[in-house]
Design an enzyme around this catalytic site. Sequence first.
Site, mmCIF file in Angstrom:
data_model
loop_
_atom_site.group_PDB
_atom_site.id
_atom_site.type_symbol
_atom_site.label_atom_id
_atom_site.label_comp_id
_atom_site.label_asym_id
_atom_site.label_seq_id
_atom_site.Cartn_x
_atom_site.Cartn_y
_atom_site.Cartn_z
ATOM 1 C CB ALA A 77 38.286 47.440 54.458
ATOM 2 N NE ARG A 84 50.082 54.167 69.564
ATOM 3 C CZ ARG A 84 49.853 54.955 70.597
ATOM 4 N NH1 ARG A 84 50.617 54.873 71.665
ATOM 5 N NH2 ARG A 84 48.866 55.844 70.569
ATOM 6 C CG ASP A 115 51.246 60.740 68.753
ATOM 7 O OD1 ASP A 115 50.213 60.103 69.017
ATOM 8 O OD2 ASP A 115 52.334 60.199 68.477
ATOM 9 N NE ARG A 167 44.745 60.148 69.658
ATOM 10 C CZ ARG A 167 44.985 58.858 69.456
ATOM 11 N NH1 ARG A 167 46.191 58.357 69.747
ATOM 12 N NH2 ARG A 167 44.039 58.059 68.987
ATOM 13 C CG HIS A 203 52.428 56.635 67.222
ATOM 14 N ND1 HIS A 203 51.618 57.663 67.660
ATOM 15 C CD2 HIS A 203 51.581 55.640 66.832
ATOM 16 C CE1 HIS A 203 50.350 57.305 67.529
ATOM 17 N NE2 HIS A 203 50.301 56.086 67.041
#
Length: 309
Positions: free
Chosen positions: A8, A88, A148, A151, A175
């Site tokens: 959340a 990431r 992506d 973007r 990614h």
Amino acid sequence: MKVTVVGAGAVGATCADNIARKELAHELVLLDIKEGLAEGKAQDMQQTAQLLGFDTKITGSTADYSKTAGSDVVVITSGIPRKPGMTREDLIGTNAGIVKGVAESILKYSPDAIIIVISNPMDTMTYLALQSTGLAKNKIIGMGGTLDSSRFRYQLSQHLGCSASDLNAIVIGGHGDTTMIPLIKHATWNSIPVSTLLSEEQQQQIVADTMVGGATLTKLIGTSAWYAPGAAGAMLVEAILRDEKKLQTCCVYLDGEYGQKDICLGVPVVIGRNGWEKIVEIELSEEEKAAFAKSADAVRNMNDVLKTL
């Protein structure tokens, strides 16, 4: 239809908000491990129903997976977000355990659910979810390529001075800031190749800016972005529940397609009621093929880290 969003935080709440506003499901469950967070955000969203004109029932839950029972689609956003300077891939140690536990808990109550993975490192988390659940490969979808590609279209629209919705442009591969491959030579503006409208220097700049799009926002905001990732997740939920047969770039399991096996990577796929229903193989140049193979090697190395955890 019933949808669950696990996590959340900013991304999960934004995804849930988009799902509710579009009335994609009759029931929406928001779940988090932090006491009261999901319940509070669910109640806050529910209080916008009259203002925004939707009737979706939104329920919040603190780690009670029984409330997710019978979900048709589950979106996993849980895990720690990026901070400035982090990749990431830096998140793998913490997020791997979280994603594995979430996926297994979800299937106890929703064995037929289609799972959309947003948590980073997304390619590896998608692979982990597939391996740990034993679900059919078409039921596990990584969201990264959808984000992506959006973007990518944004960057193109800024240089062309056009509407992003008039552009067809996709990003394949991993990614990650160094693994994604914006296919600039395949991009079109209402069927006009953008390569005929932009200088080589502009094209290179657009590709570079797309690849670091997430890192750029993390530096500006101080944490991972959430509006576009949340909207991308909701878009995939919509394509599944409405059986739209939309062509989106998603991270899916490859078994020989694009010359790769036993890996989850971003490629164009048809999204419908059965999850991802078909991989579309497009003709790549030798340079693009090499870039895709290099991306796969990097993701496979990251997947190997799972064996040490």
